[in-house]
Design a protein around this motif. Sequence first.
Motif, PDB file in Angstrom:
ATOM      1  N   MET A 182     -17.898 -86.675 -11.963  1.00 10.76           N
ATOM      2  CA  MET A 182     -18.685 -85.836 -12.870  1.00 10.76           C
ATOM      3  C   MET A 182     -17.787 -85.342 -13.996  1.00 10.76           C
ATOM      4  N   GLY A 183     -18.283 -85.450 -15.217  1.00 11.20           N
ATOM      5  CA  GLY A 183     -17.557 -84.948 -16.363  1.00 11.20           C
ATOM      6  C   GLY A 183     -18.426 -84.054 -17.212  1.00 11.20           C
ATOM      7  N   VAL A 184     -17.919 -82.879 -17.571  1.00  7.18           N
ATOM      8  CA  VAL A 184     -18.630 -81.998 -18.493  1.00  7.18           C
ATOM      9  C   VAL A 184     -18.335 -82.493 -19.899  1.00  7.18           C
ATOM     10  N   LYS A 185     -19.327 -83.146 -20.513  1.00  4.86           N
ATOM     11  CA  LYS A 185     -19.115 -83.730 -21.836  1.00  4.86           C
ATOM     12  C   LYS A 185     -19.137 -82.675 -22.925  1.00  4.86           C
ATOM     13  N   ALA A 186     -20.050 -81.718 -22.797  1.00  2.11           N
ATOM     14  CA  ALA A 186     -20.151 -80.646 -23.796  1.00  2.11           C
ATOM     15  C   ALA A 186     -20.780 -79.430 -23.150  1.00  2.11           C
ATOM     16  N   MET A 187     -20.397 -78.262 -23.629  1.00  2.00           N
ATOM     17  CA  MET A 187     -20.910 -77.021 -23.060  1.00  2.00           C
ATOM     18  C   MET A 187     -20.663 -75.910 -24.063  1.00  2.00           C
ATOM     19  N   LYS A 188     -21.658 -75.034 -24.228  1.00  2.00           N
ATOM     20  CA  LYS A 188     -21.498 -73.891 -25.106  1.00  2.00           C
ATOM     21  C   LYS A 188     -22.071 -72.664 -24.422  1.00  2.00           C
ATOM     22  N   ASP A 225     -24.096 -80.362 -21.202  1.00  6.83           N
ATOM     23  CA  ASP A 225     -24.330 -81.805 -21.117  1.00  6.83           C
ATOM     24  C   ASP A 225     -23.309 -82.364 -20.139  1.00  6.83           C
ATOM     25  N   ILE A 226     -23.783 -82.825 -18.993  1.00  5.79           N
ATOM     26  CA  ILE A 226     -22.915 -83.270 -17.908  1.00  5.79           C
ATOM     27  C   ILE A 226     -23.216 -84.726 -17.571  1.00  5.79           C
ATOM     28  N   ARG A 227     -22.160 -85.517 -17.347  1.00  7.02           N
ATOM     29  CA  ARG A 227     -22.314 -86.936 -17.036  1.00  7.02           C
ATOM     30  C   ARG A 227     -21.811 -87.236 -15.624  1.00  7.02           C
ATOM     31  N   THR A 237     -25.452 -91.334 -15.220  1.00  8.71           N
ATOM     32  CA  THR A 237     -26.584 -90.439 -15.414  1.00  8.71           C
ATOM     33  C   THR A 237     -26.141 -89.218 -16.207  1.00  8.71           C
ATOM     34  N   LYS A 238     -27.132 -88.461 -16.654  1.00  6.43           N
ATOM     35  CA  LYS A 238     -26.865 -87.283 -17.480  1.00  6.43           C
ATOM     36  C   LYS A 238     -27.763 -86.135 -17.044  1.00  6.43           C
ATOM     37  N   VAL A 239     -27.199 -84.921 -16.970  1.00  8.46           N
ATOM     38  CA  VAL A 239     -27.961 -83.702 -16.724  1.00  8.46           C
ATOM     39  C   VAL A 239     -27.661 -82.733 -17.863  1.00  8.46           C
TER      40      VAL A 239
END
Length: 404
Positions: A172-178, A330-332, A345-347
């Motif tokens: 799991m990778g956190v692609k973006a977060m604010k 945005d998590i992958r 997949t993406k959540v």
Amino acid sequence: MAAKRIKHDIVIFGATSFVGQILCKYMVDRHGVDGESINWAIAGRNAQKLEAVVESTGADVPRIVADAGDADAIAALCASTKLVVSTVGPYALYGSKLVAAVAEAGIDYCDLTGEPQWMQRMIDRYQDRATETGARIVHACGFDSIPSDLGVWYTQQEAIDQLGEPCVSISMGVKAMKGGASGGTVASMMNMMEEVSADPSLRHVLGNPYAIAPKGDRTGPDQPNVTLPQYDDGLDSWLAPFVMAATNTRVVFRTHALLDHQWGDDFTYGEAMMMGEGLGGRAKAMSLSGAMGGLMGAAAVGPMRKMMGRFLPEPGEGPSPDAQEQGFFDIRFHGTTASGAEIMTKVTGDRDPGYGSTSKMLGESALALLDSDAPGGFWTPATALGDDLISRLVEHAGLTFEVL
């Protein structure tokens, strides 16, 4: 003997907290206050503050005054409802009497804890009693750890449907977060450090990825643990440590254990922040890794913890409504099966993770738990709520789940 009279479907305990107030507003918007669809109430230790919540959120529902440390008041609260939602943390300080009362009363419960040492304590103390009474207890129903737990669940279901087999490994990778840091999360982390300082044996608990799995199932293969920059080919990104991985991975491995290891005895799972490709990504990964190492090192030292407390968010503090709406995540998830097939997949969530999105996840978890057919015991979001919660989150809470 007369049957006890249940007055409420849901009681929000900690309604005066920052997240509690957001949750109250969400419940007002989602279900109103007339009790036609859901009969709910709010609870807290201060009657005047409860009235202020009514004024600010429109949650003109029954009020219950109860202190987390008052066992009799907590027992009476549990006797009045089918389910308790708790936002009162740090849970290791303020949550144990409530979980004990829930287990005894045989009702349902969900919370926002991200404290593995406390979850293990509650599971070990009350699992047998909850099984006997039918109490269903689901920890970690916010950003800790619904996107991770349900993201892995979703990825595995899609892998089985599309590839014919589950993934034996997921990254799991956190692609973006604010979004700003949650004061409650900071307080929980600091209290965890205090506990470790007082009882060094807790280091083993916090260092074990299987710490909250059922007793007798707390060992397994070595798991990935990103502490230094590294490149992940599946995610196509340099990785840096993700502060919530230590909680989320434990929840995922409890899910795997409760599912009787359906994804294989050698299943591996890890979480990290995605910093991008190339030299720029590597530089960002090095910078964040250094900052995280320094932060955790400082938090481990008592005097430094006290100093940090002056600058970090306090419980009850949080972002403005505008900042909550501007936040997102945005998590992958990259999965690989035993035969080498891959899936991505993406959540995503449409509010800041720690407050706006967390409150919606918690509210939908409570509603889903009322309809769950899980028996008594301690569950995870995936094992108690699964696909039903995913549907509710997509329809009502601004989350998305999709295969890329």
